[in-house]
Design a protein around this motif. Structure first.
Motif, PDB file in Angstrom:
ATOM      1  N   GLU A  54       0.809  -1.031   0.313  1.00 40.01           N
ATOM      2  CA  GLU A  54      -0.192   0.103   0.009  1.00 40.01           C
ATOM      3  C   GLU A  54       0.688   1.222  -0.447  1.00 40.01           C
ATOM      4  OE1 GLU A  54      -2.870   0.484  -0.311  1.00 40.01           O
ATOM      5  OE2 GLU A  54      -3.360  -0.618  -0.234  1.00 40.01           O
TER       6      GLU A  54
ATOM      7  N   SER B 402     -12.907  -1.618  13.537  1.00 41.71           N
ATOM      8  CA  SER B 402     -13.410  -1.304  12.246  1.00 41.71           C
ATOM      9  C   SER B 402     -12.961  -0.667  11.291  1.00 41.71           C
ATOM     10  CB  SER B 402     -14.861  -1.426  11.743  1.00 41.71           C
ATOM     11  OG  SER B 402     -15.959  -1.132  12.179  1.00 41.71           O
ATOM     12  N   ARG B 403     -13.520   0.296  11.965  1.00 41.40           N
ATOM     13  CA  ARG B 403     -13.139   2.089  11.571  1.00 41.40           C
ATOM     14  C   ARG B 403     -12.113   2.843  12.929  1.00 41.40           C
ATOM     15  NH1 ARG B 403     -16.500   5.521   8.337  1.00 41.40           N
ATOM     16  NH2 ARG B 403     -16.819   4.799   6.389  1.00 41.40           N
ATOM     17  N   GLU B 455      -3.214  -1.551   9.935  1.00 40.34           N
ATOM     18  CA  GLU B 455      -3.836  -2.062   8.348  1.00 40.34           C
ATOM     19  C   GLU B 455      -5.155  -1.115   8.386  1.00 40.34           C
ATOM     20  OE1 GLU B 455      -5.083  -5.748   6.725  1.00 40.34           O
ATOM     21  OE2 GLU B 455      -3.442  -5.884   7.691  1.00 40.34           O
ATOM     22  N   ARG B 456      -5.415  -1.051   9.032  1.00 45.40           N
ATOM     23  CA  ARG B 456      -7.496  -0.319   9.154  1.00 45.40           C
ATOM     24  C   ARG B 456      -7.492   1.019   9.375  1.00 45.40           C
ATOM     25  NH1 ARG B 456     -10.772  -5.256  11.960  1.00 45.40           N
ATOM     26  NH2 ARG B 456      -9.897  -6.937  10.409  1.00 45.40           N
ATOM     27  N   GLY B 457      -6.722   1.429   9.292  1.00 42.85           N
ATOM     28  CA  GLY B 457      -6.730   2.938   9.065  1.00 42.85           C
ATOM     29  C   GLY B 457      -6.223   4.035  10.989  1.00 42.85           C
ATOM     30  N   SER B 530      -0.299  10.842   7.840  1.00 42.26           N
ATOM     31  CA  SER B 530      -0.709   9.813   7.808  1.00 42.26           C
ATOM     32  C   SER B 530      -0.162   8.229   7.566  1.00 42.26           C
ATOM     33  CB  SER B 530      -2.062  10.022   5.952  1.00 42.26           C
ATOM     34  OG  SER B 530      -3.268   8.714   6.102  1.00 42.26           O
ATOM     35  N   LYS B 534      -2.464   2.205   5.990  1.00 46.24           N
ATOM     36  CA  LYS B 534      -3.616   1.896   5.641  1.00 46.24           C
ATOM     37  C   LYS B 534      -4.498   0.839   4.422  1.00 46.24           C
ATOM     38  CE  LYS B 534      -4.051   5.864   8.104  1.00 46.24           C
ATOM     39  NZ  LYS B 534      -4.639   7.178   8.252  1.00 46.24           N
ATOM     40  N   ILE B 536      -7.483   0.461   2.744  1.00 43.83           N
ATOM     41  CA  ILE B 536      -8.744   0.294   2.497  1.00 43.83           C
ATOM     42  C   ILE B 536     -10.067   0.387   1.380  1.00 43.83           C
ATOM     43  CG2 ILE B 536     -10.094   1.983   3.534  1.00 43.83           C
ATOM     44  CD1 ILE B 536      -8.265   3.144   5.402  1.00 43.83           C
ATOM     45  N   ARG B 537     -10.188  -0.822   1.297  1.00 48.84           N
ATOM     46  CA  ARG B 537     -10.582  -0.705  -0.016  1.00 48.84           C
ATOM     47  C   ARG B 537     -12.253  -0.602   0.368  1.00 48.84           C
ATOM     48  NH1 ARG B 537      -6.947  -4.862  -0.030  1.00 48.84           N
ATOM     49  NH2 ARG B 537      -5.282  -3.969  -1.547  1.00 48.84           N
TER      50      ARG B 537
END
Lengths: 222, 537
Positions: A54, B402-403, B455-457, B530, B534, B536-537
């Motif tokens: 990524e 999840s977020r 990984e998830r943000g 940032s 990440k 994110i899909r």
């Protein structure tokens, strides 16, 4: 147990650079026990690969699966659904599992995620030591149950050499001299006479090529 | 943003247990414990081959079996069903017990170096010699010298005060020579007041003492801090009483090894950990009472015995009810690698063999419901992801991610989540930037959770652990430290910033410290930008 060590993420990322969808394949056998190739490690490596790609702006899809043993084809079959769907596989099994996986799933490219190190004992959490080199001709009866092939830096059959000092090996001072250990063990067993016994040179039949074991009386009729 | 996971209904199991309790140590402390416990259930007391001072107190008591000349040499099983191996007259015997109380008494040891090398004798007595000796002290001058030995406890202060009061009643002339008067325990202040009221002389000294003796008197020479002249004062007494140091029973290290329990400062039983006061060991069903875990005096001992009586009392009926909160093992994934078994701080795991277990070994790890303290360390260590802790399953933890907001803080419920609640009251706007994920111990924070949060943000991840050497589960926070390092290395290996992951050690009341670490992590990730990994899909 077969003891392996994880390859660097850098090496693995190079191997999978051309692909957009891969499978990280774990094994519940030795590599789980040596904390390098079980479901946990599969998850960690997969996450690392995804994040690295990524960052490069070149996303990759990474599937994860772990099977019983990668050195048996009946367990390897369980990868088939996912394997069919990917361009390459990174295996976290030992060298045996990696090769067998590659053989079964040809022509999918299979890459090693670990460096297979040795056959060893797990002394404590996170500590392994080589105990056997699978030489094919065991001498442990003559050496008080301590292997000079695996545990003497020079694999001497009639030791110790002149470099043994205060129980330590001249090759590496942190390593116990195997022949010193053998002497102490034989003494404790009251078998010191075995030290004087000459062990003839081994038949290193590796020269004959890769070893294969077939027990005729156990093979199934074809 | 502190969210608590919905808890599933608790299932209870009723287990058969042995009501009998083993007391190791037959001094007065062990005997007192045995007497109390025997009101509820049978007790066996062994002297562990040493002290028999308590023998006369318990001999012939119903519900108490005394076994002298016996040593514990092995231990198997779990609370409620311990199987203890003994060495008795050169022979091994085995017996089952529900619980074990360790009462190997500390020993007093006179250290002449602390009293400028003066030897004990007719006029100069150690405190324990003085207690045992039945002299007539009427119209005698007796001086206690405090603050030289046994500095870490108040035990010699308590003893000297009670002895001084008793001596006054026998018409003795009593002085207590002290550097600082330690009275920080129940009733000690009253004893001190009483001693003063009865006419005990309290004399303060400074610096070194000189002790001299003649055949008829003992003299202490010291500096008096309150006099203008710095001249030395000579205090002549008929008897000088010198407290000793308390040292751990010489059998402590061996017994700790056999029982797999931790020792702490000065080689006494019990680690130096605020969670373990006053009688708890790192194992359920094994307790420490009295001076085996450090110098102690009467009132404290009574409280300990009261507590231990209640603890072992749950086995008295031969059955006990326990909530099934221990981790569950998926045998299909268990490689019987022994990692959990070796990492468990509570000795709560066994490897069981059963044909019904669905793997090639027909074996799997199993957590004992009575021994397990539900820290979840095993589940975070498992290389096969075979172990799941109820209410904190991987799925339940990852579901909360999840977020994720800017910062995810995995926080130990013994310190981190409590500090977070406090922090939220102090500076609510700061807490909007973070998500707190509660875990029962920082040792439960799997390396995978940290990577998944990023990984998830999330832009940064924190492990909120208890203060060092203060983990309720002995070493969970040490493992958390190691995992932070491991994940940092993993991030750096793929060219990402390792310091997006950090660990903070806080206590439950350190709300400001918590906010400070959030603020510093926010500043750090703002500077880094940032997180580029990440997915994110």
């Amino acid at each position: 147990m077969i003891v392996v060590e994880n390859k660097s993420a850098e090496d693995i990322l190079k191997m999978v650079a051309p692909y957009k969808k891969i499978l990280v394949a774990g094994c519940y056998g030795c590599v789980t026990v040596c904390l390098a190739g079980g479901e946990k490690e599969v998850g960690l490596l997969a996450s690392q690969i995804r994040m690295a790609r990524e960052k490069e702006g070149n996303p990759i899809e990474v599937l994860e699966q772990t099977v019983e043993r990668q050195c048996d084809k009946e367990y390897l079959v369980n990868f088939q659904d996912k394997a069919r769907d990917v361009e390459a596989i990174v295996s976290l099994a030992c060298g045996i599992g990696i090769q067998y996986l590659a053989q079964v799933y040809e022509p999918i490219p299979v890459f090693p995620g670990v460096n297979t190190q040795f056959l060893g004992a797990n002394l404590d959490v996170g500590v392994w030591e080589e105990y056997c080199m699978a030489c094919g001709e065991c001498v442990l009866d003559k050496t008080g149950g301590i292997c000079p092939i695996a545990r003497c830096s020079k694999s001497l059959l009639n030791g110790p050499c002149g470099g043994s000092q205060e129980g330590k090996c001249e090759v590496d001072k942190s390593v116990d001299c195997a022949w010193h250990l053998i002497y102490d063990r034989l003494k404790a067993l009251g078998q010191l006479d075995k030290m004087a016994e000459y062990i003839p040179a081994k038949n290193w039949h590796r020269n004959e090529g890769p070893r294969k074991l077939v027990k005729e009386d156990l093979t199934l009729e074809q | 943003m502190l969210q608590m996971q919905a808890r599933s209904a608790v299932i209870y199991e009723e287990l058969d247990v042995f009501p009998e309790v083993l007391v190791i140590g037959c001094g007065t402390e062990g005997a007192a414990a045995a007497l109390a416990v025997s009101e509820n259930q049978p007790v066996t007391v062994i002297d562990h081959d040493t002290n028999h001072d308590g023998l006369s107190l318990i001999k012939g008591q119903t519900n108490i079996t005394v076994n002298a000349g016996v040593k514990v040499v092995g231990l198997d099983g779990f609370p409620g069903q311990f199987l203890v191996s003994f060495m008795e007259n050169g022979e091994y015997t085995k017996k089952s017990f529900g619980a074990i109380i360790v009462a190997l008494e500390a020993q007093s040891s006179y250290d002449a170096k602390k009293y400028n090398r003066i030897e004990l004798g007719e006029r100069i007595l150690s405190l324990s010699q003085f207690i045992k000796k039945d002299n007539d002290y009427s119209r005698q001058k007796v001086t206690f010298v405090l603050g030289q030995a046994d500095r870490d406890s108040i035990s010699s202060y308590a003893t000297a005060l009670s002895q001084a009061i008793a001596l006054k009643e026998k018409d003795a002339d009593v002085s207590i020579l002290y550097y600082d008067m330690k009275v920080s325990a129940d009733h000690l202040e009253q004893d001190y007041e009483l001693a003063r009221a009865r006419g005990v002389n309290f004399l303060k000294y400074e610096g070194d003492l000189q002790i001299l003796k003649t055949d008829v008197a003992a003299t202490v020479q010291y500096s008096e801090p309150f006099l203008e002249e710095t001249e030395q004062v000579k205090l002549v007494s008929d008897y000088l009483v010198l407290p000793e140091d308390y040292v751990a029973h010489p059998g402590t290290a061996d017994l700790a090894d056999v029982l797999d329990v931790n020792t702490g400062p000065n080689g006494f039983f019990q680690e130096d950990n605020v969670h373990f006061l006053p009688i708890m060991s790192n194992r359920e069903g094994i307790y420490f009472i009295g001076s085996c875990h450090g110098p102690i005096y009467g009132v404290e001992l009574e409280k300990e015995i009261e507590t231990v009586k209640a603890e072992v009392g749950r086995f008295a009926s031969g059955k006990t009810r326990v909530a099934s909160l221990q981790p569950q093992v998926d045998a299909e994934k268990c490689a019987v690698c022994l990692t959990c078994y070796r990492c468990c701080p509570h000795h709560a795991i066994e490897i069981v063999h059963d044909e019904s277990l669905n793997n090639m070994y027909h074996s799997a790890a199993r957590m004992n419901p009575l021994a397990c303290r539900h820290c979840g360390i095993c589940s975070a260590e498992c290389p096969g992801k075979a172990i799941q802790l109820p209410n904190y399953k991987d799925g339940q933890i990852l579901q909360q991610l999840s977020r994720p907001p800017k910062i995810v803080a995995f926080a130990c419920e013994n310190s981190g989540t409590l500090a977070a609640e406090l922090a939220n009251k102090i500076e609510p706007e700061l807490n909007a930037l973070i998500q707190v994920v509660p875990v029962p111990c920082s040792g439960k924070i799997d390396a995978l959770y940290l990577l998944k949060a990023l990984e998830r943000g999330a832009d940064g991840v924190l492990l909120i652990a208890c203060q060092k050497e203060n983990c309720k589960y002995s070493r969970g926070n040490v493992r958390a430290d190691q995992r932070k390092e491991l994940v940092r290395k993993r991030l750096e290996a793929i060219g990402l910033e390792g310091d997006r992951v950090d660990i903070v050690h806080v206590a439950a009341n350190q709300g400001n410290q918590f906010n400070e670490s959030i603020r510093s992590m926010v500043a750090r990730v703002n500077q880094l930008g940032s997180y580029p990994g990440k997915v994110i899909r």
